[in-house]
Scaffold this motif. Structure first.
Motif, PDB file in Angstrom:
ATOM      1  N   ARG A  35      21.246 -58.552  64.695  1.00  0.00           N
ATOM      2  CA  ARG A  35      22.254 -57.618  65.195  1.00  0.00           C
ATOM      3  C   ARG A  35      23.151 -57.051  64.095  1.00  0.00           C
ATOM      4  N   HIS A  36      23.078 -57.623  62.892  1.00  0.00           N
ATOM      5  CA  HIS A  36      23.904 -57.119  61.796  1.00  0.00           C
ATOM      6  C   HIS A  36      23.106 -56.444  60.692  1.00  0.00           C
ATOM      7  N   LEU A  37      21.791 -56.459  60.780  1.00  0.00           N
ATOM      8  CA  LEU A  37      20.949 -55.981  59.689  1.00  0.00           C
ATOM      9  C   LEU A  37      20.616 -54.501  59.884  1.00  0.00           C
ATOM     10  N   THR A  38      21.009 -53.668  58.912  1.00  0.00           N
ATOM     11  CA  THR A  38      20.655 -52.250  58.922  1.00  0.00           C
ATOM     12  C   THR A  38      19.398 -52.077  58.088  1.00  0.00           C
ATOM     13  N   CYS A  39      18.283 -51.783  58.737  1.00  0.00           N
ATOM     14  CA  CYS A  39      17.009 -51.752  58.010  1.00  0.00           C
ATOM     15  C   CYS A  39      15.974 -50.949  58.780  1.00  0.00           C
ATOM     16  N   ARG A  40      14.921 -50.603  58.070  1.00  0.00           N
ATOM     17  CA  ARG A  40      13.727 -50.048  58.705  1.00  0.00           C
ATOM     18  C   ARG A  40      12.784 -51.196  59.019  1.00  0.00           C
ATOM     19  N   ILE A  41      12.173 -51.168  60.182  1.00  0.00           N
ATOM     20  CA  ILE A  41      11.184 -52.174  60.558  1.00  0.00           C
ATOM     21  C   ILE A  41       9.805 -51.542  60.365  1.00  0.00           C
ATOM     22  N   VAL A  42       9.014 -52.129  59.492  1.00  0.00           N
ATOM     23  CA  VAL A  42       7.749 -51.527  59.073  1.00  0.00           C
ATOM     24  C   VAL A  42       6.619 -52.544  59.227  1.00  0.00           C
ATOM     25  N   ASP A  43       5.383 -52.036  59.200  1.00  0.00           N
ATOM     26  CA  ASP A  43       4.245 -52.959  59.258  1.00  0.00           C
ATOM     27  C   ASP A  43       4.212 -53.828  58.004  1.00  0.00           C
ATOM     28  N   ARG A  44       4.456 -53.184  56.865  1.00  0.00           N
ATOM     29  CA  ARG A  44       4.463 -53.895  55.596  1.00  0.00           C
ATOM     30  C   ARG A  44       5.494 -53.229  54.685  1.00  0.00           C
ATOM     31  N   PRO A  45       6.435 -53.983  54.137  1.00  0.00           N
ATOM     32  CA  PRO A  45       7.463 -53.371  53.283  1.00  0.00           C
ATOM     33  C   PRO A  45       6.852 -52.595  52.123  1.00  0.00           C
ATOM     34  N   GLU A  46       7.412 -51.431  51.898  1.00  0.00           N
ATOM     35  CA  GLU A  46       6.959 -50.554  50.823  1.00  0.00           C
ATOM     36  C   GLU A  46       7.844 -50.769  49.590  1.00  0.00           C
ATOM     37  N   PRO A  47       7.361 -50.343  48.411  1.00  0.00           N
ATOM     38  CA  PRO A  47       8.223 -50.424  47.228  1.00  0.00           C
ATOM     39  C   PRO A  47       9.540 -49.693  47.470  1.00  0.00           C
ATOM     40  N   ILE A  48      10.615 -50.298  47.040  1.00  0.00           N
ATOM     41  CA  ILE A  48      11.935 -49.717  47.252  1.00  0.00           C
ATOM     42  C   ILE A  48      12.186 -48.623  46.227  1.00  0.00           C
ATOM     43  N   ILE A  49      12.523 -47.439  46.720  1.00  0.00           N
ATOM     44  CA  ILE A  49      12.927 -46.341  45.844  1.00  0.00           C
ATOM     45  C   ILE A  49      14.439 -46.425  45.725  1.00  0.00           C
ATOM     46  N   GLN A  50      14.919 -46.915  44.613  1.00  0.00           N
ATOM     47  CA  GLN A  50      16.340 -47.188  44.472  1.00  0.00           C
ATOM     48  C   GLN A  50      17.094 -45.915  44.111  1.00  0.00           C
ATOM     49  N   VAL A  51      18.151 -45.645  44.876  1.00  0.00           N
ATOM     50  CA  VAL A  51      18.941 -44.443  44.637  1.00  0.00           C
ATOM     51  C   VAL A  51      20.381 -44.760  44.251  1.00  0.00           C
ATOM     52  N   HIS A  52      20.750 -46.033  44.273  1.00  0.00           N
ATOM     53  CA  HIS A  52      22.129 -46.384  43.908  1.00  0.00           C
ATOM     54  C   HIS A  52      22.205 -46.598  42.397  1.00  0.00           C
ATOM     55  N   THR A  53      21.892 -45.542  41.657  1.00  0.00           N
ATOM     56  CA  THR A  53      22.028 -45.613  40.203  1.00  0.00           C
ATOM     57  C   THR A  53      23.489 -45.402  39.826  1.00  0.00           C
ATOM     58  N   ILE A  54      23.921 -46.051  38.776  1.00  0.00           N
ATOM     59  CA  ILE A  54      25.284 -45.879  38.257  1.00  0.00           C
ATOM     60  C   ILE A  54      25.126 -45.458  36.796  1.00  0.00           C
ATOM     61  N   GLU A  55      25.009 -44.147  36.594  1.00  0.00           N
ATOM     62  CA  GLU A  55      24.605 -43.630  35.290  1.00  0.00           C
ATOM     63  C   GLU A  55      25.583 -44.005  34.188  1.00  0.00           C
ATOM     64  N   GLY A  56      26.855 -44.158  34.520  1.00  0.00           N
ATOM     65  CA  GLY A  56      27.845 -44.470  33.510  1.00  0.00           C
ATOM     66  C   GLY A  56      27.724 -45.855  32.939  1.00  0.00           C
ATOM     67  N   LEU A  57      26.847 -46.705  33.514  1.00  0.00           N
ATOM     68  CA  LEU A  57      26.695 -48.070  33.029  1.00  0.00           C
ATOM     69  C   LEU A  57      25.536 -48.222  32.054  1.00  0.00           C
ATOM     70  N   THR A  58      24.839 -47.153  31.747  1.00  0.00           N
ATOM     71  CA  THR A  58      23.655 -47.292  30.905  1.00  0.00           C
ATOM     72  C   THR A  58      24.002 -47.472  29.444  1.00  0.00           C
ATOM     73  N   MET A  59      25.260 -47.300  29.095  1.00  0.00           N
ATOM     74  CA  MET A  59      25.685 -47.526  27.714  1.00  0.00           C
ATOM     75  C   MET A  59      26.777 -48.582  27.709  1.00  0.00           C
ATOM     76  N   GLY A  60      26.686 -49.551  26.819  1.00  0.00           N
ATOM     77  CA  GLY A  60      27.738 -50.542  26.679  1.00  0.00           C
ATOM     78  C   GLY A  60      28.940 -49.949  25.958  1.00  0.00           C
ATOM     79  N   VAL A  61      30.027 -50.710  25.922  1.00  0.00           N
ATOM     80  CA  VAL A  61      31.232 -50.265  25.230  1.00  0.00           C
ATOM     81  C   VAL A  61      31.641 -51.298  24.186  1.00  0.00           C
TER      82      VAL A  61
END
Length: 280
Positions: A254-280
């Protein structure tokens, strides 16, 4: 393999939970899980990390030798035990309400040589917070190792979840200018949890990963949870198979927001944080 027994969710003090998250922006529960349980989680993360490194886009770059990987819940053997832990449930209900939504499951891996990240928040401040003065999302972090000073501990500036960065030239509303760093450095707290500890924080509280000068990785599991009005699920693609969904207790479904699928597919990640790709 079970989590350490804890009091029921209604035995945790709501005022203490709200005071911590609306005040410092981070709270913790020591010894929430036993070490064997955490070792099992680490085994799963190690397998999934190697798989992600072989998959294009599977491991997001969050800075030098620092990666983030989103995962399918069913690949974490103790996922249901984690999300039904009484402290986790109590925190979610106190801050986000009874209809909270689990929207993200993943892990960070700061490896040897990871550099200091810039101070940041994980996403821009929503109107629920800037105008409504309400937190509508939380991030839970669960370390899989005992953390020491040389391992690049997580660093956070308490109370900064309320900082208005809209008029300071803040990149994407997430990366304050370096002229603000003195504020965060003056407040900074380095967190060095032990295996079995878990924390909850507002992802708006200004924070960073620090330089890992050891020869060890510091994997940490991340669970993202929203109030019903938050929209962080749009940045993720949580999937579960029909068989796994049917095996879950109703308290989880009742708390899980998800797609229910026959078989999980590779996750296409969109939560990129571009400002973290370089250290300081």
């Amino acid at each position: 393999m079970s989590a350490v027994l804890q009091p029921q969710a209604d035995h945790f003090d709501t005022a203490t939970i709200l005071g911590g998250l609306y005040g410092d922006g981070i709270i913790g529960c020591k010894g929430a899980f036993d070490r064997q349980w955490v070792q099992r989680l680490r085994e799963d993360i190690d397998v999934l990390f190697q798989e992600a490194l072989q998959q294009p886009g599977g491991a997001l770059n969050r800075g030098p030798n620092r990666f983030y990987v989103e995962v399918h819940p069913e690949r974490i053997r103790s996922f249901a035990e984690l999300v039904t832990h009484p402290w986790v449930v109590a925190v979610c209900e106190a801050v986000l309400g009874p209809d909270y939504r689990i929207v993200e499951a993943g892990f960070d891996v700061p490896g040897p040589g990871a550099a200091n990240q810039p101070w940041h928040r994980d996403f821009p401040m929503p109107e629920a917070t800037s105008k409504g003065r309400r937190l509508n999302s939380l991030a839970f972090n669960l370390t899989t190792v005992d953390v020491y000073e040389d391992m690049g501990p997580f660093e956070i500036a308490p109370g900064t979840q309320w900082d208005d960065l809209s008029n300071c030239g803040c990149e994407k509303g997430m990366f304050p200018p370096k002229s603000y760093y003195h504020r965060y450095e003056a407040r900074a707290q380095r967190k060095m949890p032990r295996m079995g500890d878990i924390s909850a924080r507002s992802a708006l509280t200004i924070h960073r990963g620090t330089a890992n000068r050891s020869d060890k990785s510091r994997p940490v599991f991340v669970l993202g949870v929203d109030a019903p009005d938050a929209r962080n699920a749009e940045h993720h693609d949580m999937q579960v198979s029909k068989a796994y969904w049917n095996s879950l207790p109703e308290q989880v479904r009742r708390h899980l927001t998800c797609r229910i699928v026959d078989r999980p597919e590779p996750i296409i990640q969109v939560h990129t944080i571009e400002g973290l790709t370089m250290g300081v």
